[in-house]
Design an enzyme around this catalytic site. Sequence first.
Site, PDB file in Angstrom:
ATOM      1  N   GLY A  93      -6.924  11.407  -6.632  1.00  0.00           N
ATOM      2  CA  GLY A  93      -6.026  11.688  -5.933  1.00  0.00           C
ATOM      3  C   GLY A  93      -6.382  10.707  -4.979  1.00  0.00           C
TER       4      GLY A  93
ATOM      5  CG  ASP B 138     -23.402   1.894  -7.192  1.00  0.00           C
ATOM      6  OD1 ASP B 138     -23.634   1.944  -7.605  1.00  0.00           O
ATOM      7  OD2 ASP B 138     -24.513   3.068  -7.351  1.00  0.00           O
TER       8      ASP B 138
ATOM      9  CE1 TYR C 272      -5.754  14.482 -11.037  1.00  0.00           C
ATOM     10  CE2 TYR C 272      -4.262  13.636  -9.856  1.00  0.00           C
ATOM     11  CZ  TYR C 272      -5.737  14.499  -9.774  1.00  0.00           C
ATOM     12  OH  TYR C 272      -6.132  15.416  -8.973  1.00  0.00           O
TER      13      TYR C 272
ATOM     14  CE1 TYR D 178     -22.125   8.485 -19.879  1.00  0.00           C
ATOM     15  CE2 TYR D 178     -21.695   8.588 -22.480  1.00  0.00           C
ATOM     16  CZ  TYR D 178     -21.572   8.178 -21.247  1.00  0.00           C
ATOM     17  OH  TYR D 178     -21.317   6.443 -20.946  1.00  0.00           O
TER      18      TYR D 178
HETATM   19  P1  NAD Z   1     -25.392   1.970 -15.316  1.00  0.00           P
HETATM   20  O1  NAD Z   1     -25.860   3.672 -14.762  1.00  0.00           O
HETATM   21  O2  NAD Z   1     -25.945   1.022 -14.593  1.00  0.00           O
HETATM   22  O3  NAD Z   1     -24.162   2.594 -13.658  1.00  0.00           O
HETATM   23  C1  NAD Z   1     -23.189   3.179 -13.124  1.00  0.00           C
HETATM   24  C2  NAD Z   1     -23.531   2.931 -11.639  1.00  0.00           C
HETATM   25  O4  NAD Z   1     -22.464   4.257 -11.181  1.00  0.00           O
HETATM   26  C3  NAD Z   1     -24.857   2.919 -10.840  1.00  0.00           C
HETATM   27  O5  NAD Z   1     -24.873   1.737  -9.906  1.00  0.00           O
HETATM   28  C4  NAD Z   1     -24.966   4.309 -10.825  1.00  0.00           C
HETATM   29  O6  NAD Z   1     -26.183   4.690  -8.836  1.00  0.00           O
HETATM   30  C5  NAD Z   1     -23.519   4.555  -9.759  1.00  0.00           C
HETATM   31  N1  NAD Z   1     -23.011   5.732 -10.044  1.00  0.00           N
HETATM   32  C6  NAD Z   1     -23.265   6.928 -10.808  1.00  0.00           C
HETATM   33  N2  NAD Z   1     -22.962   7.574  -9.991  1.00  0.00           N
HETATM   34  C7  NAD Z   1     -22.295   7.699  -9.010  1.00  0.00           C
HETATM   35  C8  NAD Z   1     -21.496   8.676  -8.404  1.00  0.00           C
HETATM   36  N3  NAD Z   1     -21.223  10.009  -8.468  1.00  0.00           N
HETATM   37  N4  NAD Z   1     -21.274   8.296  -7.293  1.00  0.00           N
HETATM   38  C9  NAD Z   1     -20.867   7.159  -6.687  1.00  0.00           C
HETATM   39  N5  NAD Z   1     -22.032   6.077  -7.895  1.00  0.00           N
HETATM   40  C10 NAD Z   1     -22.613   6.357  -8.725  1.00  0.00           C
HETATM   41  O7  NAD Z   1     -24.425   2.470 -16.286  1.00  0.00           O
HETATM   42  P2  NAD Z   1     -23.906   1.146 -16.636  1.00  0.00           P
HETATM   43  O8  NAD Z   1     -24.479   0.750 -17.827  1.00  0.00           O
HETATM   44  O9  NAD Z   1     -23.388   0.113 -15.994  1.00  0.00           O
HETATM   45  O10 NAD Z   1     -21.954   1.738 -17.038  1.00  0.00           O
HETATM   46  C11 NAD Z   1     -21.019   1.800 -16.565  1.00  0.00           C
HETATM   47  C12 NAD Z   1     -19.908   3.034 -17.024  1.00  0.00           C
HETATM   48  O11 NAD Z   1     -19.869   2.230 -17.590  1.00  0.00           O
HETATM   49  C13 NAD Z   1     -20.204   4.802 -17.268  1.00  0.00           C
HETATM   50  O12 NAD Z   1     -19.340   5.314 -16.629  1.00  0.00           O
HETATM   51  C14 NAD Z   1     -20.084   4.306 -18.266  1.00  0.00           C
HETATM   52  O13 NAD Z   1     -20.269   5.925 -18.802  1.00  0.00           O
HETATM   53  C15 NAD Z   1     -19.364   3.299 -19.112  1.00  0.00           C
HETATM   54  N6  NAD Z   1     -20.410   2.922 -20.540  1.00  0.00           N
HETATM   55  C16 NAD Z   1     -21.021   2.468 -20.390  1.00  0.00           C
HETATM   56  C17 NAD Z   1     -21.820   1.989 -21.550  1.00  0.00           C
HETATM   57  C18 NAD Z   1     -22.738   0.723 -21.520  1.00  0.00           C
HETATM   58  O14 NAD Z   1     -23.399   0.531 -23.176  1.00  0.00           O
HETATM   59  N7  NAD Z   1     -23.191   0.264 -20.421  1.00  0.00           N
HETATM   60  C19 NAD Z   1     -20.999   2.605 -22.679  1.00  0.00           C
HETATM   61  C20 NAD Z   1     -20.138   2.908 -22.927  1.00  0.00           C
HETATM   62  C21 NAD Z   1     -19.625   3.144 -21.637  1.00  0.00           C
END
Ligand code: NAD
Length: 317
Positions: free
Chosen positions: A106, A37, A163, A149
């Site tokens: 990758g 993270d 891929y 997004y």
């Molecule tokens: P969140 O923001 O709590 O978690 C995302 C995590 O990714 C965070 O810990 C952040 O620090 C980390 N992060 C962001 N960019 C990064 C990077 N470049 N490198 C490394 N770490 C990075 O959000 P969430 O709700 O837990 O969502 C998790 C995943 O699920 C996301 O990909 C989101 O698009 C997807 N998602 C979530 C929901 C929802 O309702 N919660 C709905 C659709 C999709």
Amino acid sequence: MKYHYQKRILVTGGAGFLGSHLCERLIGEGHDVICLDNFFTGSKRNIESLLKQPNFELIRHDIVEPILLEVDEIYNLACPASPIHYQYNPVKTVKTSVMGVINMLGMAKRVKAKILQASTSEVYGNPTVHPQPEAYWGNVNAIGPRSCYDEGKRCAETLFFDYRRQNGVNIRVVRIFNTYGSRMHPNDGRVISNFIVQALMGKDITVFGQGNQTRSFCYVDDLIEGLVRMMNCPDSFVGPVNLGNPDEFTILELAENVIRLTGSSSKIVFKPLPQDDPLQRRPDISLAKSALNWEPSVFLEEGLARTIDYFRSIISS
Ligand code: NAD
Ligand code: UDP
């Protein structure tokens, strides 16, 4: 589900809301878990209880930069998920979903790992088909404030399938619909965390527009079960598959439910509807039911009560 052998599993975005619940589940099953993270929206607090487990490792890293780890499976969750966070640095959001995903794919290709992408209902945009089945191609604005997004996640899906076709990578793609529960960021602007925090602090509940737009809310435990089932299903099924709760509510109904369940005296106030805010959203989960034997089991009322307890505890501490 119990597994016959221990796997080494990478969870990117593992310190976020969904990622921390997923790490907890996988550690509980006895796997070796690497949580990666960059702490943009995640926090060490979310994984505090896991840090002392011998089968848990934490790596501070940004997936936009390459990394090589020897793992069996990758859950790629890294990406900010709430509108205020993904719009804070939109170029970075696109980089995470494109360059970051290329780096993770990758790695999967090199070490022959199975890789799952956390995609989103946002790939359907403001849908003209209701409820949304996986076969619907969506109605997405390519140049609006949500596009970094939505289009980033669409491109990530494209990369996953390319891929697979070009390099034979073993992929899984899930489209997650609005999910809620403990460890949501209290200030991330998502509707459930906003309404609960506002209600508990006695502040006005901010309904955007008239509140007649709809969403379908899935409790986090149900969602995590769906992710794990998808990763462990036969290789012939790769998705995309919708994961979400098909019970649909207007945002005004949600506000009224939160006020009732918190016993708050907060008033509802109406604010302008953000640009490109989808008017309706509900997953068609027939595919998840038939292919994964999965469907949610937690009703909104029960999930909200548990989430309210969580926010009560963090506000009081
Ligand atoms: P969140 O923001 O709590 O978690 C995302 C995590 O990714 C965070 O810990 C952040 O620090 C980390 N992060 C962001 N960019 C990064 C990077 N470049 N490198 C490394 N770490 C990075 O959000 P969430 O709700 O837990 O969502 C998790 C995943 O699920 C996301 O990909 C989101 O698009 C997807 N998602 C979530 C929901 C929802 O309702 N919660 C709905 C659709 C999709
Ligand atoms: N919303 C709202 N008040 C808030 C936050 C959000 O009325 O304080 C609305 C928002 O306009 C949208 C819905 O709630 O229609 C869900 O918003 P969220 O950001 O949680 O998720 P998404 O729009 O990505 O589904």
